[in-house]
Design a protein around this motif. Structure first.
Motif, PDB file in Angstrom:
ATOM      1  N   VAL A 170      -4.405  -8.517   1.155  1.00 26.92           N
ATOM      2  CA  VAL A 170      -5.411  -7.705   0.446  1.00 26.92           C
ATOM      3  C   VAL A 170      -6.745  -7.633   0.423  1.00 26.92           C
ATOM      4  O   VAL A 170      -7.548  -6.752   0.458  1.00 26.92           O
ATOM      5  CB  VAL A 170      -5.823  -8.867  -0.568  1.00 26.92           C
ATOM      6  CG1 VAL A 170      -5.942  -9.977  -1.264  1.00 26.92           C
ATOM      7  CG2 VAL A 170      -5.571  -8.127  -2.133  1.00 26.92           C
TER       8      VAL A 170
ATOM      9  N   ARG B 261      -7.756   2.157   2.865  1.00 27.26           N
ATOM     10  CA  ARG B 261      -7.963   3.063   2.029  1.00 27.26           C
ATOM     11  C   ARG B 261      -8.654   3.657   1.933  1.00 27.26           C
ATOM     12  O   ARG B 261      -9.283   4.949   2.259  1.00 27.26           O
ATOM     13  CB  ARG B 261      -7.472   2.366   0.169  1.00 27.26           C
ATOM     14  CG  ARG B 261      -6.790   2.052   0.034  1.00 27.26           C
ATOM     15  CD  ARG B 261      -6.332   2.433  -1.416  1.00 27.26           C
ATOM     16  NE  ARG B 261      -5.156   1.327  -2.385  1.00 27.26           N
ATOM     17  CZ  ARG B 261      -3.926   2.209  -1.428  1.00 27.26           C
ATOM     18  NH1 ARG B 261      -3.507   2.872  -0.686  1.00 27.26           N
ATOM     19  NH2 ARG B 261      -2.838   1.407  -1.992  1.00 27.26           N
TER      20      ARG B 261
ATOM     21  N   GLU C  48      -6.990  -4.131   2.372  1.00 28.68           N
ATOM     22  CA  GLU C  48      -7.118  -3.268   1.423  1.00 28.68           C
ATOM     23  C   GLU C  48      -8.238  -2.105   1.077  1.00 28.68           C
ATOM     24  O   GLU C  48      -7.842  -1.054   1.807  1.00 28.68           O
ATOM     25  CB  GLU C  48      -6.213  -3.351   0.163  1.00 28.68           C
ATOM     26  CG  GLU C  48      -5.889  -2.007  -0.383  1.00 28.68           C
ATOM     27  CD  GLU C  48      -5.522  -2.201  -2.395  1.00 28.68           C
ATOM     28  OE1 GLU C  48      -5.412  -3.440  -2.907  1.00 28.68           O
ATOM     29  OE2 GLU C  48      -4.921  -1.624  -2.792  1.00 28.68           O
TER      30      GLU C  48
ATOM     31  N   ILE D 184       1.085  -1.264   0.344  1.00 34.61           N
ATOM     32  CA  ILE D 184       0.028  -0.039  -0.094  1.00 34.61           C
ATOM     33  C   ILE D 184       1.037   1.373   0.532  1.00 34.61           C
ATOM     34  O   ILE D 184       0.376   2.446  -0.478  1.00 34.61           O
ATOM     35  CB  ILE D 184      -0.753  -0.051   1.276  1.00 34.61           C
ATOM     36  CG1 ILE D 184       0.116  -0.258   2.421  1.00 34.61           C
ATOM     37  CG2 ILE D 184      -2.108  -0.600   1.112  1.00 34.61           C
ATOM     38  CD1 ILE D 184      -0.750   0.437   3.630  1.00 34.61           C
TER      39      ILE D 184
END
Ligand code: DX5
Ligand code: ZN
Length: 322
Positions: A289, A296, A292, A244
């Protein structure tokens, strides 16, 4: 070959028990993602296999993750031995007569994945009290104790409800299916959302080509999932990571602390980024994953601030010939 989301764990129960190291190597050469180790005590199930010392002896044979499936009546008594032996995940049965939470927590405390398995007749609701301690739900589609049995379709349907038991964390846990998994049953199992398919006799049956069976099971399960879930974001197993950010150590470590406080695991390691004035290469930050979107969404300002501060530092470094 790019890996999809479905993982295949090879059960060596039906391999040549006289040469388990060879069976593990065969499974690895066949492309299995993990080794599934069926431990039986002759009491919880009417069969006996091997213990932690055998697992420890096999540990050096492969770098594949070891998924231990303990079909034993007193998992609390032996769990430390299986941790010591190098198991990456340890799944015990919810039906045992002793408390299961302490054992799950011991597995987690050792940094391994903790799982609960259900016999075909055991309702999923039995796992409810242990949600917080679960990384894996293993739905058994045969009566535990022996490989080579016929797949039971009805118990497999627990998978549809099981996802919510492991998706309360930013990164999702894993749903395992164990028993009678092969090219005939894989597409149906995939359509129920399973992440890890345990395959035993289909790989090691005389005349089988383990690599072909592994590819068929994986691709049919992927197809079953894609068709049934019609493009919904697939729940990703917890062992897929994504980068990231790449940041100098100062900015990176601050961000790591924030994410970990939010229960999101972070891998923080020097990657292939630029080298700062302090001579230290910048760090990559990786998260599971499936976490994520959470990163965000929930940490966008902190991520932007770290990137901005890093850009200023790089300019300053370049300015003083760093
Ligand atoms: C059964 C074991 C399973 C079994 C799978 O008690 O937990 O892992 O070995 O073997 P197959 O794929 O032959 O059903
Ligand atoms: Zn098993």
């Amino acid at each position: 070959m790019t890996r999809g989301r479905v993982l295949v764990a090879a059960s060596i129960l039906n391999a040549d028990l006289g040469n388990l190291a060879h069976a593990v190597r065969r499974a690895e050469r066949a492309g299995a993602d993990r080794i599934h180790l069926d431990v039986m005590d002759g009491h919880f199930v009417p069969n006996m296999t091997f213990g932690a010392s055998t697992v420890a002896a096999l540990r050096g044979v492969t770098r594949l993750p070891f998924d231990a499936h303990l079909m034993i009546s007193e998992p609390s008594r032996y769990v430390d031995e299986f941790i010591e032996a190098g198991c990456d995940s340890i799944t015990i049965h919810v039906e045992v007569e002793e408390p299961v939470a302490p054992t799950l927590r011991a597995v987690r405390a050792a940094g391994r994945a903790a799982g609960l398995a259900l016999r075909p007749a055991t309702p999923l609701a039995m796992l409810e009290p242990f949600r917080e301690d679960l990384d894996i739900v293993m739905v058994m589609t045969v009566e535990p104790g022996f490989g080579g049995q016929a797949f039971l379709r009805e118990p497999a349907r627990k998978l549809l409800e099981a996802r919510r038991l492991v998706d309360h964390r930013p990164w999702s846990g894993e749903l395992h299916v164990d028993g009678g998994v092969n090219r005939e049953t894989a597409e149906y199992i995939g359509s129920l959302g399973a992440d890890v398919l345990v395959v035993g006799s289909a790989l090691f049956r005389r005349g089988s080509d383990p690599a072909r069976e592994t590819r068929l099971v994986r691709s049919l399960a992927e197809e079953g999932f894609a068709h049934a879930f019609r493009g919904e974001r697939p729940p990703a197993p917890r062992d897929r990571w994504v980068r990231i950010a790449t940041l100098p150590r100062a900015q990176g470590s601050g961000l790591v602390r924030r994410l970990e406080e939010d229960g999101i695991p972070v891998i923080f390691l020097r990657g292939d980024g630029p080298v700062g004035a302090d001579g230290v290469r910048e760090y990559d930050l990786l998260v599971p994953v499936a976490a994520e979107p959470a990163v965000r969404e929930r940490h966008a300002p902190a991520l932007a601030a770290a990137e901005a501060s890093a850009a200023l530092q790089r300019t300053a470094d370049a300015g003083d010939g760093g």
